[in-house]
Motif scaffolding. Structure first.
Motif, PDB file in Angstrom:
ATOM      1  N   PHE A 182       0.825  -1.207   0.000  1.00 51.75           N
ATOM      2  CA  PHE A 182       0.000   0.000   0.000  1.00 51.75           C
ATOM      3  C   PHE A 182       0.862   1.260   0.000  1.00 51.75           C
ATOM      4  CE2 PHE A 182      -2.356  -3.317   2.395  1.00 51.75           C
ATOM      5  CZ  PHE A 182      -3.385  -3.531   1.485  1.00 51.75           C
ATOM      6  N   LYS A 183       1.928   1.254  -0.818  1.00 53.97           N
ATOM      7  CA  LYS A 183       2.818   2.402  -0.893  1.00 53.97           C
ATOM      8  C   LYS A 183       2.171   3.532  -1.686  1.00 53.97           C
ATOM      9  CE  LYS A 183       7.107  -0.311  -0.719  1.00 53.97           C
ATOM     10  NZ  LYS A 183       8.342  -0.686  -1.474  1.00 53.97           N
ATOM     11  N   ALA A 184       2.678   4.728  -1.483  1.00 63.06           N
ATOM     12  CA  ALA A 184       2.201   5.857  -2.273  1.00 63.06           C
ATOM     13  C   ALA A 184       2.548   5.624  -3.737  1.00 63.06           C
ATOM     14  CB  ALA A 184       2.833   7.147  -1.773  1.00 63.06           C
ATOM     15  N   PRO A 185       1.670   5.962  -4.657  1.00 63.82           N
ATOM     16  CA  PRO A 185       1.954   5.736  -6.077  1.00 63.82           C
ATOM     17  C   PRO A 185       3.077   6.649  -6.570  1.00 63.82           C
ATOM     18  CG  PRO A 185      -0.123   6.908  -5.798  1.00 63.82           C
ATOM     19  CD  PRO A 185       0.323   6.487  -4.439  1.00 63.82           C
ATOM     20  N   GLY A 186       3.884   6.106  -7.442  1.00 57.90           N
ATOM     21  CA  GLY A 186       4.977   6.880  -8.008  1.00 57.90           C
ATOM     22  C   GLY A 186       4.515   7.768  -9.149  1.00 57.90           C
ATOM     23  N   ALA A 187       5.455   8.524  -9.682  1.00 49.19           N
ATOM     24  CA  ALA A 187       5.149   9.493 -10.734  1.00 49.19           C
ATOM     25  C   ALA A 187       4.697   8.826 -12.025  1.00 49.19           C
ATOM     26  CB  ALA A 187       6.376  10.374 -10.994  1.00 49.19           C
ATOM     27  N   THR A 188       5.043   7.562 -12.225  1.00 56.56           N
ATOM     28  CA  THR A 188       4.663   6.859 -13.461  1.00 56.56           C
ATOM     29  C   THR A 188       3.604   5.787 -13.207  1.00 56.56           C
ATOM     30  OG1 THR A 188       6.460   5.258 -13.162  1.00 56.56           O
ATOM     31  CG2 THR A 188       6.941   7.246 -14.458  1.00 56.56           C
ATOM     32  N   ALA A 189       3.034   5.769 -12.004  1.00 58.81           N
ATOM     33  CA  ALA A 189       2.048   4.744 -11.661  1.00 58.81           C
ATOM     34  C   ALA A 189       0.854   4.800 -12.607  1.00 58.81           C
ATOM     35  CB  ALA A 189       1.579   4.942 -10.225  1.00 58.81           C
ATOM     36  N   GLN A 190       0.292   3.634 -12.909  1.00 54.70           N
ATOM     37  CA  GLN A 190      -0.892   3.530 -13.755  1.00 54.70           C
ATOM     38  C   GLN A 190      -2.094   2.990 -12.972  1.00 54.70           C
ATOM     39  OE1 GLN A 190      -1.388   4.191 -17.434  1.00 54.70           O
ATOM     40  NE2 GLN A 190       0.121   5.613 -16.572  1.00 54.70           N
ATOM     41  N   ALA A 191      -1.987   3.050 -11.643  1.00 59.52           N
ATOM     42  CA  ALA A 191      -3.102   2.631 -10.797  1.00 59.52           C
ATOM     43  C   ALA A 191      -3.104   3.459  -9.521  1.00 59.52           C
ATOM     44  CB  ALA A 191      -3.007   1.153 -10.463  1.00 59.52           C
ATOM     45  N   LEU A 192      -4.267   4.019  -9.184  1.00 61.45           N
ATOM     46  CA  LEU A 192      -4.456   4.753  -7.940  1.00 61.45           C
ATOM     47  C   LEU A 192      -5.613   4.101  -7.193  1.00 61.45           C
ATOM     48  CD1 LEU A 192      -4.434   8.421  -9.342  1.00 61.45           C
ATOM     49  CD2 LEU A 192      -2.464   7.136  -8.457  1.00 61.45           C
ATOM     50  N   TYR A 193      -5.365   3.674  -5.959  1.00 55.89           N
ATOM     51  CA  TYR A 193      -6.400   3.074  -5.130  1.00 55.89           C
ATOM     52  C   TYR A 193      -6.853   4.116  -4.105  1.00 55.89           C
ATOM     53  CZ  TYR A 193      -4.986  -1.337  -7.219  1.00 55.89           C
ATOM     54  OH  TYR A 193      -4.710  -2.346  -8.115  1.00 55.89           O
ATOM     55  N   VAL A 194      -8.082   4.585  -4.244  1.00 52.20           N
ATOM     56  CA  VAL A 194      -8.627   5.650  -3.400  1.00 52.20           C
ATOM     57  C   VAL A 194      -9.504   4.975  -2.355  1.00 52.20           C
ATOM     58  CG1 VAL A 194      -9.911   7.814  -3.387  1.00 52.20           C
ATOM     59  CG2 VAL A 194      -8.588   7.171  -5.417  1.00 52.20           C
ATOM     60  N   GLY A 199      -7.958 -16.273   6.052  1.00 49.40           N
ATOM     61  CA  GLY A 199      -6.522 -16.460   6.220  1.00 49.40           C
ATOM     62  C   GLY A 199      -5.689 -15.437   5.480  1.00 49.40           C
ATOM     63  N   PHE A 200      -6.289 -14.830   4.452  1.00 52.64           N
ATOM     64  CA  PHE A 200      -5.574 -13.800   3.701  1.00 52.64           C
ATOM     65  C   PHE A 200      -5.233 -12.621   4.609  1.00 52.64           C
ATOM     66  CE2 PHE A 200      -6.092  -9.731   1.434  1.00 52.64           C
ATOM     67  CZ  PHE A 200      -5.014  -9.799   0.558  1.00 52.64           C
ATOM     68  N   PHE A 201      -6.162 -12.265   5.519  1.00 53.91           N
ATOM     69  CA  PHE A 201      -5.917 -11.122   6.382  1.00 53.91           C
ATOM     70  C   PHE A 201      -4.793 -11.413   7.380  1.00 53.91           C
ATOM     71  CE2 PHE A 201     -10.616 -10.725   5.479  1.00 53.91           C
ATOM     72  CZ  PHE A 201     -10.440  -9.809   4.453  1.00 53.91           C
ATOM     73  N   GLN A 202      -4.662 -12.661   7.780  1.00 55.46           N
ATOM     74  CA  GLN A 202      -3.562 -13.010   8.688  1.00 55.46           C
ATOM     75  C   GLN A 202      -2.220 -12.823   7.989  1.00 55.46           C
ATOM     76  OE1 GLN A 202      -3.174 -17.141   9.789  1.00 55.46           O
ATOM     77  NE2 GLN A 202      -2.414 -16.612  11.832  1.00 55.46           N
ATOM     78  N   ALA A 203      -2.187 -13.187   6.688  1.00 59.48           N
ATOM     79  CA  ALA A 203      -0.951 -13.000   5.937  1.00 59.48           C
ATOM     80  C   ALA A 203      -0.691 -11.530   5.644  1.00 59.48           C
ATOM     81  CB  ALA A 203      -1.011 -13.807   4.646  1.00 59.48           C
ATOM     82  N   LEU A 204      -1.759 -10.755   5.392  1.00 62.21           N
ATOM     83  CA  LEU A 204      -1.609  -9.355   5.021  1.00 62.21           C
ATOM     84  C   LEU A 204      -1.257  -8.494   6.227  1.00 62.21           C
ATOM     85  CD1 LEU A 204      -1.936  -7.220   2.755  1.00 62.21           C
ATOM     86  CD2 LEU A 204      -4.361  -7.053   3.409  1.00 62.21           C
ATOM     87  N   TYR A 205      -1.912  -8.762   7.353  1.00 66.17           N
ATOM     88  CA  TYR A 205      -1.690  -7.976   8.570  1.00 66.17           C
ATOM     89  C   TYR A 205      -1.246  -8.913   9.699  1.00 66.17           C
ATOM     90  CZ  TYR A 205      -4.733  -4.721   5.981  1.00 66.17           C
ATOM     91  OH  TYR A 205      -5.301  -3.906   5.028  1.00 66.17           O
ATOM     92  N   PRO A 206      -0.031  -9.420   9.661  1.00 68.91           N
ATOM     93  CA  PRO A 206       0.396 -10.438  10.641  1.00 68.91           C
ATOM     94  C   PRO A 206       0.430  -9.932  12.079  1.00 68.91           C
ATOM     95  CG  PRO A 206       2.246  -9.656   9.324  1.00 68.91           C
ATOM     96  CD  PRO A 206       1.027  -9.107   8.687  1.00 68.91           C
TER      97      PRO A 206
END
Length: 632
Positions: free
Chosen positions: A398-410, A502-509
């Motif tokens: 969930f990093k900040a998008p870079g200057a050339t990013a082609q996807a923004l998650y709002v 189980g995905f959340f356990q892996a994502l937010y351990p």
């Protein structure tokens, strides 16, 4: 002569006085051993409600007062004609007590031939009890019935049929519990005496005043039953005869008439029931009939619009029997289509467990592929990530998008918007829209397979999506249902998913997690930033091809969304906290607008328009905003 008069006066004085009030209902006044016809006035207006026709049949001997009501709904003709016959059938000399027949309770609806509702106030008489003395016409009728009929009765029978638009399997209802248990038991005895093939116990909540006729009587300590026999504005002689025979058996059971005629056969009991409601305006074609057994997921019928396009294919939510069904074409959102019951040989002794329901289907997120200039304008809009919402580049960090990013998650609290540029990694074309829905209950996705199958005319695709975490390998992410097509959807894709916990356990351990939590906040909760403006997506406006409009509406309806505006060029659906506005066009533009709910009313500038397709507008006095895409 004088001696004769003295003797006569002594004889008269020795007799008990006749209680005229006991035999008086409106203008109908019956002495013991007499029958009288008359009218019960409905005061409170300026003659806007005609008086109710009543017959009072007063037995030669004292006994219970039994009220029998017909015509609560104006197009239910079997009860009305049954009481017409019963009024002449009963012989006062052979009776104990009094029978009060209210021939047509809802005279305005009867005269105007309306179903369900009163013609002037559009209220259902059997939903407004105990009524109001100074209320609308329908409420005043309910008040008169409550105060002048139920309050003076020792027992009540409210006789119905399927309304003018309903086919029905005959049944009788009683109350399985009541504030006074003895009243419930006496109601049950009345129901069994009637002799219908199906008996349906009801379990209302008496902690608040009930709004149904017989529940109102029971709440006041008067045993009562509902009878349902006939329907579709028809009145076959056999239905009238059977209804009359049932009423006579109950009068015998109550001691008004001598004898004890046995009920014809052993009834079956409804242990649980549910009505399948119409989600849309349209024309309904029924595929089942009353008394028919159906399996969970079975097709019940089809709803089409005025042009013949399929809008919905209702299905049975569980195995059961069809109790009644709408048999004429017009249907509206929130009105019943088919009532299903679970049936057993023994009467239930407690309220039924909640029957299985399809899970709520919520908006999870949506994506849109923007032209490069619109995407760059939003990517460079500092306000978007500084004040409006958390904006990131997606999984896994969930990093900040870079200057050339082609996807923004709002990101919002429960929903998010995925803005994609033309160089997106998914290779989706400009203008393409994706709608991701999800369930909030573990195991809920499996209960959507059959509704989706019916809506799509074939089995939906089913897959499990994984995510590869460094050091952990592939981890199940979510299960998904989607419309299978030989060619990819050009303008819109829709799918519905269920997270794998189980995905959340892996994502937010480092966070505590619930092995059964599949909700959206399990994913978005750690990312939500309430100090920023965005809370959630609450409205989406789309313009799609005629073909995709039709399938999109069917998909949403199958997933529990309901039409919330009259038919027109824009089809409006509501559900899952989101309102959808869908219009069709030969050259569709896709996503037109997104409405947002905010954490607070915005101060400062109310419009941001850094480039084409990048216009954000804020309400000056409500926590709301909208994004107008301006797509060509």
């Amino acid at each position: 002569m004088l001696a004769t008069m003295v003797v006569l006066n002594l004889v008269l004085a020795a007799q008990a006085p006749v209680d005229l009030a006991a035999g008086t209902w409106g203008s109908a006044v019956a002495m013991p051993g007499q029958r009288a016809h008359g009218y019960l006035p409905v005061p409170g207006g300026e003659g806007d409600v005609p008086p109710l026709p009543v017959t009072v049949i007063r037995g030669a001997k004292p006994g219970p007062v039994v009220a029998v009501v017909a015509g609560v709904h104006g197009a239910e003709y079997v009860p009305i004609l049954t009481l017409q016959r019963l009024a002449g059938r009963l012989t006062p000399e052979a009776m104990r007590g009094t029978v009060v027949l209210v021939h047509i309770a809802n005279v305005p609806a009867f005269q105007k031939r309306t179903v369900y509702y009163g013609p002037s106030d559009w209220k259902n008489l059997n939903r407004v009890f105990p009524g109001a003395a100074t209320g609308s016409p329908t409420e005043r009728i309910a008040h008169v019935l409550t105060q002048e009929v139920f309050a003076r009765a020792d027992a009540v029978m409210d006789v119905h049929a399927g309304d003018g638009n309903e086919a029905l399997f005959p049944y009788v209802t009683y109350f399985g519990h009541a504030p006074d248990p003895k009243v419930a038991e006496r109601s049950r005895a009345m129901a069994l005496a009637f002799g219908a093939p199906l008996v349906k116990p009801l379990w209302p909540d008496f902690s608040t005043p009930p709004t149904y006729s017989t529940a109102t009587a029971v709440a006041r300590g008067v045993p009562a039953i509902d009878v349902e026999w006939g329907g579709e504005a028809r009145f076959p002689p056999a239905d009238i005869t059977r209804t009359e025979a049932g009423l006579l058996r109950v009068l015998q059971q109550l001691g008004v008439l001598a004898g004890a005629a046995p009920a014809p056969g052993k009834p079956r009991f409804v242990t649980g029931s549910e009505s399948v409601m119409s989600p849309v305006h349209g024309l309904f074609t029924l595929d089942v009939k009353p008394g028919q057994r159906v399996k969970a997921g079975a097709r019940l019928g089809e709803i089409r619009d005025a042009f013949g396009r399929t809008l919905a294919v209702p299905v049975a939510p569980f195995d059961g029997m069809v109790i009644y069904a709408v048999s004429t074409p017009p249907v509206s959102p929130g009105e019943p289509l088919v009532s299903l019951g679970q049936v057993a040989d023994k009467a239930p002794t407690r309220p039924p467990e909640k029957l299985p329901r399809a899970p709520a289907v919520m908006l999870n997120h949506l994506y849109v592929v923007l032209p490069q200039d619109a995407f760059e304008a939003l990517r460079s809009l500092e306000f978007l990530s500084r004040d409006f919402a958390r904006v990131d580049a997606g999984l896994p960090d969930f990093k900040a998008p870079g200057a050339t990013a082609q996807a923004l998650y709002v990101r919002g609290q429960d929903t998010y918007v995925e803005l994609l540029g033309p160089g997106n990694a998914f290779k989706e074309p400009v203008g393409k829209v994706g709608v991701g829905l999800s369930v909030e209950q573990a195991g809920g996705l499996s209960r959507l397979v059959m509704p989706m199958r019916m809506a799509l005319g074939g089995a939906p695709g089913q897959e499990r999506t994984t995510w590869t975490f460094e050091g952990k390998g592939k981890v199940p992410w979510y299960d998904v249902l989607y419309r299978k097509s030989s060619t990819p959807d050009a303008d819109l894709s829709l799918w519905v998913s269920e997270y794998v916990p189980g995905f959340f356990q892996a994502l937010y351990p480092d966070r505590a997690w619930d092995a059964h939590d599949v909700g959206r906040r399990a994913f978005l909760g750690p990312l939500f930033q309430p100090e920023r403006l965005l809370r959630n997506v609450e409205r989406v406006s789309l313009e799609l091809s005629p073909e995709r409009t039709a399938t999109f509406i069917r998909e949403l309806v199958a997933l529990g969304y309901q039409q919330s505006a009259p038919p027109g060029d824009v089809f409006v659906l509501q559900g899952g906290g989101v309102q959808w506005h869908v219009r069709e066009a030969a050259r569709p533009r896709g996503l037109l607008e997104v409405g947002f709910s905010l954490t607070r009313v915005k101060n400062g500038p109310l419009v941001y328009e850094p480039g084409p397709g990048a216009k954000l507008e804020f309400s000056k006095d409500r926590p709301e905003a909208r994004w107008v895409t301006g797509l060509p």
